[in-house]
Design a protein around this motif. Sequence first.
Motif, PDB file in Angstrom:
ATOM      1  N   CYS A 136       0.841  -1.206   0.000  1.00  0.00           N
ATOM      2  CA  CYS A 136       0.000   0.000   0.000  1.00  0.00           C
ATOM      3  C   CYS A 136       0.874   1.254   0.000  1.00  0.00           C
ATOM      4  CB  CYS A 136      -0.912   0.010   1.229  1.00  0.00           C
ATOM      5  SG  CYS A 136      -1.875  -1.485   1.481  1.00  0.00           S
ATOM      6  N   PRO A 137       1.754   1.412  -1.005  1.00  0.00           N
ATOM      7  CA  PRO A 137       2.647   2.571  -0.982  1.00  0.00           C
ATOM      8  C   PRO A 137       1.910   3.893  -1.065  1.00  0.00           C
ATOM      9  CG  PRO A 137       2.748   1.452  -3.109  1.00  0.00           C
ATOM     10  CD  PRO A 137       1.967   0.557  -2.192  1.00  0.00           C
ATOM     11  N   ASP A 147       8.734  10.543   3.223  1.00  0.00           N
ATOM     12  CA  ASP A 147       9.225  11.034   1.941  1.00  0.00           C
ATOM     13  C   ASP A 147       9.255   9.967   0.857  1.00  0.00           C
ATOM     14  OD1 ASP A 147      10.045  13.833   2.720  1.00  0.00           O
ATOM     15  OD2 ASP A 147      11.249  12.688   4.147  1.00  0.00           O
ATOM     16  N   VAL A 148       9.588   8.753   1.218  1.00  0.00           N
ATOM     17  CA  VAL A 148       9.750   7.692   0.224  1.00  0.00           C
ATOM     18  C   VAL A 148       9.532   6.349   0.913  1.00  0.00           C
ATOM     19  CG1 VAL A 148      12.247   7.673   0.615  1.00  0.00           C
ATOM     20  CG2 VAL A 148      11.346   6.702  -1.511  1.00  0.00           C
ATOM     21  N   VAL A 149       9.034   5.367   0.172  1.00  0.00           N
ATOM     22  CA  VAL A 149       8.880   4.026   0.733  1.00  0.00           C
ATOM     23  C   VAL A 149       9.683   3.034  -0.094  1.00  0.00           C
ATOM     24  CG1 VAL A 149       6.563   4.562   1.575  1.00  0.00           C
ATOM     25  CG2 VAL A 149       6.823   3.348  -0.577  1.00  0.00           C
ATOM     26  N   VAL A 150      10.142   2.005   0.587  1.00  0.00           N
ATOM     27  CA  VAL A 150      10.838   0.883  -0.051  1.00  0.00           C
ATOM     28  C   VAL A 150       9.870  -0.279  -0.130  1.00  0.00           C
ATOM     29  CG1 VAL A 150      12.669  -0.820   0.225  1.00  0.00           C
ATOM     30  CG2 VAL A 150      13.134   1.589   0.684  1.00  0.00           C
ATOM     31  N   ARG A 151       9.758  -0.869  -1.314  1.00  0.00           N
ATOM     32  CA  ARG A 151       8.857  -1.997  -1.522  1.00  0.00           C
ATOM     33  C   ARG A 151       9.675  -3.281  -1.678  1.00  0.00           C
ATOM     34  NH1 ARG A 151       7.903   0.751  -5.950  1.00  0.00           N
ATOM     35  NH2 ARG A 151       7.624  -1.162  -7.179  1.00  0.00           N
ATOM     36  N   GLY A 152       9.203  -4.336  -1.018  1.00  0.00           N
ATOM     37  CA  GLY A 152       9.846  -5.634  -1.171  1.00  0.00           C
ATOM     38  C   GLY A 152      11.152  -5.737  -0.403  1.00  0.00           C
ATOM     39  N   GLY A 177      12.692  -0.308  -6.742  1.00  0.00           N
ATOM     40  CA  GLY A 177      11.921  -0.744  -5.589  1.00  0.00           C
ATOM     41  C   GLY A 177      11.480   0.345  -4.650  1.00  0.00           C
ATOM     42  N   VAL A 178      11.333   1.600  -5.154  1.00  0.00           N
ATOM     43  CA  VAL A 178      10.880   2.674  -4.277  1.00  0.00           C
ATOM     44  C   VAL A 178       9.637   3.339  -4.849  1.00  0.00           C
ATOM     45  CG1 VAL A 178      13.216   3.136  -3.432  1.00  0.00           C
ATOM     46  CG2 VAL A 178      12.312   4.481  -5.348  1.00  0.00           C
TER      47      VAL A 178
END
Length: 248
Positions: A136-137, A147-152, A177-178
């Motif tokens: 759910c970014p 500010d930023v999310v990391v996925r995985g 992956g962001v």
Amino acid sequence: MDMLLVDPPYKSLKGVGSECAYTAGTVALAAYLRTNGIDAAVLTGDLLVDLPPGSLLDLDMNAYARGQEAYIQAVENEDHAVWQRIAGVIKEKKPKAVGIAYLTPTRYAVERVAAVVKQVDPEIQVIAGGHHPTFCPDDALLNSDIDVVVRGEGEIPLLQLARAISNGKRDFSTIPGVSYKDASGALVQTELPAIIANLDDLPIPARDLVLQCNYDDHPVHYMITARGCPYTCSFCSDRRLWQGKVRR
């Protein structure tokens, strides 16, 4: 300091002491960052609440469930001691970026930690990673303090973010992956990197980088032996998180 990794307080705010002084993911990420030249540390929020160490074997699940009310009261109280202690660590360490572990149940604690970071220094970049921002970014980024999310899998994206932020860069479009919002407020998502094929290439988790930790009081440790799961339980997100693969 380049990167401070924070596990937000959760169980302790519900009245349950920590059995282990860290989560496996944060110390693994800290080790990877250090191995690649990034000055990093881990802060476990549950260690900052005045409770004796707990034990999963003695956990009263009914009391734990009732503790949700105390948790809500704590995250709504900006003056709670745990937020002041987290602010104190941030003022002392002066990180360029703070990465926050984000599970869905810890949402309010994550958002409080992000707010504390920005109150100390609005220039610190706040990064959220874990299951919730992976799936759910857009929801995670509704919070303007993130500010930023990391996925995985976090190692490769987090290392590249740490390098970019340390060099004063704020364009993350080349980092895999962001997810983040551009100047117009539109959601930008980059492609996921390839997963790390050989887990033996990763360094030993950096348990020595956990701040304000007394291992005499917290002698329980975690060991990661695999990433991924071969099963397809409908209620579980691990298979999707690890891209349907098992590495041992």
